[in-house]
Scaffold this motif. Structure first.
Motif, short mmCIF file in Angstrom:
data_model
loop_
_atom_site.label_atom_id
_atom_site.label_comp_id
_atom_site.label_asym_id
_atom_site.label_seq_id
_atom_site.Cartn_x
_atom_site.Cartn_y
_atom_site.Cartn_z
N ARG A 248 1.19 -1.43 0.10
CA ARG A 248 -0.05 0.26 0.33
C ARG A 248 0.65 1.32 0.24
NH1 ARG A 248 -4.54 0.20 4.05
NH2 ARG A 248 -5.59 -0.85 2.27
N GLY A 249 0.81 1.96 -1.15
CA GLY A 249 1.56 3.50 -1.74
C GLY A 249 3.02 3.00 -1.15
N SER A 250 4.12 3.30 -0.67
CA SER A 250 5.34 2.62 -0.28
C SER A 250 5.76 1.94 0.35
CB SER A 250 6.31 4.21 -0.41
OG SER A 250 6.18 5.14 1.30
N HIS A 251 5.17 1.46 1.17
CA HIS A 251 5.37 -0.01 2.65
C HIS A 251 4.25 -1.45 2.22
CE1 HIS A 251 6.28 3.26 4.90
NE2 HIS A 251 4.97 4.36 5.02
N ALA A 252 5.14 -2.37 2.54
CA ALA A 252 4.24 -3.63 2.21
C ALA A 252 4.11 -4.46 3.27
CB ALA A 252 6.19 -4.40 2.26
N LEU A 253 2.81 -4.64 3.80
CA LEU A 253 2.36 -5.11 5.30
C LEU A 253 1.59 -6.35 5.21
CD1 LEU A 253 1.16 -1.86 4.02
CD2 LEU A 253 -0.04 -1.61 6.17
N MET A 254 1.78 -6.82 6.03
CA MET A 254 0.84 -7.78 6.25
C MET A 254 -0.28 -8.49 6.98
SD MET A 254 3.42 -11.09 8.69
CE MET A 254 4.77 -11.06 7.32
N LYS A 255 -1.09 -9.29 6.85
CA LYS A 255 -2.47 -8.74 7.65
C LYS A 255 -3.48 -10.73 8.07
CE LYS A 255 -5.56 -8.03 3.80
NZ LYS A 255 -7.16 -7.25 3.99
N GLY A 256 -3.62 -10.50 9.27
CA GLY A 256 -4.07 -11.50 9.78
C GLY A 256 -4.33 -11.83 10.96
N TYR A 257 -5.68 -12.53 11.48
CA TYR A 257 -5.99 -12.39 12.44
C TYR A 257 -5.21 -12.26 13.96
CZ TYR A 257 -9.23 -13.52 16.63
OH TYR A 257 -10.00 -13.43 18.14
N CYS A 258 -5.07 -11.63 14.31
CA CYS A 258 -4.02 -11.37 15.76
C CYS A 258 -4.73 -11.60 16.74
CB CYS A 258 -3.71 -9.46 16.16
SG CYS A 258 -2.47 -9.78 17.10
N ARG A 259 -4.14 -13.06 17.21
CA ARG A 259 -4.81 -13.56 18.80
C ARG A 259 -4.77 -12.00 20.21
NH1 ARG A 259 -1.26 -19.34 19.63
NH2 ARG A 259 -2.73 -20.14 17.36
N GLU A 260 -3.56 -11.74 20.00
CA GLU A 260 -3.82 -10.92 21.25
C GLU A 260 -4.73 -9.87 21.18
OE1 GLU A 260 -0.15 -13.46 21.27
OE2 GLU A 260 -1.16 -11.45 19.74
N GLN A 261 -5.03 -9.00 20.06
CA GLN A 261 -5.92 -7.96 19.81
C GLN A 261 -7.42 -8.13 19.62
OE1 GLN A 261 -5.14 -5.09 19.81
NE2 GLN A 261 -2.49 -5.03 20.41
N GLY A 262 -7.56 -9.90 19.41
CA GLY A 262 -8.66 -9.98 18.78
C GLY A 262 -9.28 -9.39 17.62
#
Length: 279
Positions: A248-262
């Motif tokens: 996204r834009g100039s940044h590479a990201l990863m995403k998924g379900y985070c246990r700690e954040q729920g």
């Protein structure tokens, strides 16, 4: 939040750094020829680190003219790989400060990572602060021009330690002013005003992480991620499949379900400190 960032500005520890180099671009083979650093606790100087560096190459004439560092001065100096460990020990548990941080980091970080692959520091940039909060005070944001405006004398411009001394005084001036104007109290507040720490060049790319993410998704195995947030905090999170990686834009990201954040969370890849592990 890190203890370092919670420190009141009167007690916060900063290591102000400057490099002299043979040119502008390390990927073109340019090298460090001098490193200087000054450590502050609040407004008090508590230590110095300075050394000429043997670049194992010829110093261009224009660089010798600007820095007054000639070949004879560096021939018997240690190479940067011999100095980087002592420098990192000197700067440990402090916030690094530069004037135009991306330039210095482009030379420094690759050498630091050869010594310690997962090294990471919070980074302040007095140039960035000048551009954000001192537009009218300093029409030119060059180090020498800001120093002149503040009646800070630089004895030998373009020598690492002299530039470090000037940058340290500029930093303290900025802190005093921003404490009054923006009501900041801690080192974390100052980093937040800057917009977060200047990021280290990423340790990993999308290409590096794609095979690991593919396996995590294939075998439905969570990933353990250790990363530094934009605010400077160190966190460990467990990310559950399906995990996606994208730009996204100039940044590479990863995403998924985070246990700690729920819930679903996004993580910038340039904040990842260690290679993610299958959890």
């Amino acid at each position: 939040m890190d203890k370092l960032l919670l420190a009141p500005l009167e007690e916060a520890e900063f290591t102000v750094v400057d490099l002299e180099t043979t040119g502008f671009f390390p990927h073109d083979g340019e090298k460090i020829i001098e490193i200087g650093a000054l450590r502050l606790k609040g407004s008090e100087e508590v230590g110095r680190f300075t050394n000429l560096v043997n670049p194992n190459k010829k110093i261009p004439r224009d660089v010798m003219r600007i820095t007054h560092i000639d070949q004879s001065m560096v021939e018997t100096a240690p190479t940067i790989d011999k100095l980087i460990g002592p420098f990192m020990d000197f700067a440990k548990d402090s916030i690094l400060v530069f004037h135009n941080a991306p330039f210095d980091l482009s030379f420094l970080v690759p050498v630091m990572r050869e010594y310690s692959p997962y090294v990471s520091f919070n980074v302040l940039d007095t140039l960035m602060l000048a551009r954000r909060y001192f537009t009218l005070e300093f029409p030119s944001k060059a180090l020498g021009n800001i120093a002149t405006s503040l009646n800070i004398k630089i004895e030998n411009a373009h020598r690492a330690m002299d530039d470090v001394e000037a940058t340290s005084k500029i930093l303290l001036h900025f802190i005093t002013d921003l404490k009054r104007r923006k009501k900041i109290k801690t080192a974390g507040d100052l980093l937040k005003l800057q917009g977060g720490s200047v990021p280290f060049p990423p340790a990993y790319s999308k290409k590096d992480l794609k095979p690991l993410i593919k396996n995590a998704n294939r075998y439905e195995t969570p990933l353990k991620i250790e990363y530094r947030t934009e605010a400077g905090d160190l966190n460990i999170r467990i990310l559950e499949p399906p995990i996606k990686i994208y730009t996204r834009g100039s940044h590479a990201l990863m995403k998924g379900y985070c246990r700690e954040q729920g819930g679903e969370q996004k993580f910038r890849i340039d904040g990842i400190l260690k290679r993610p592990e299958l959890a």
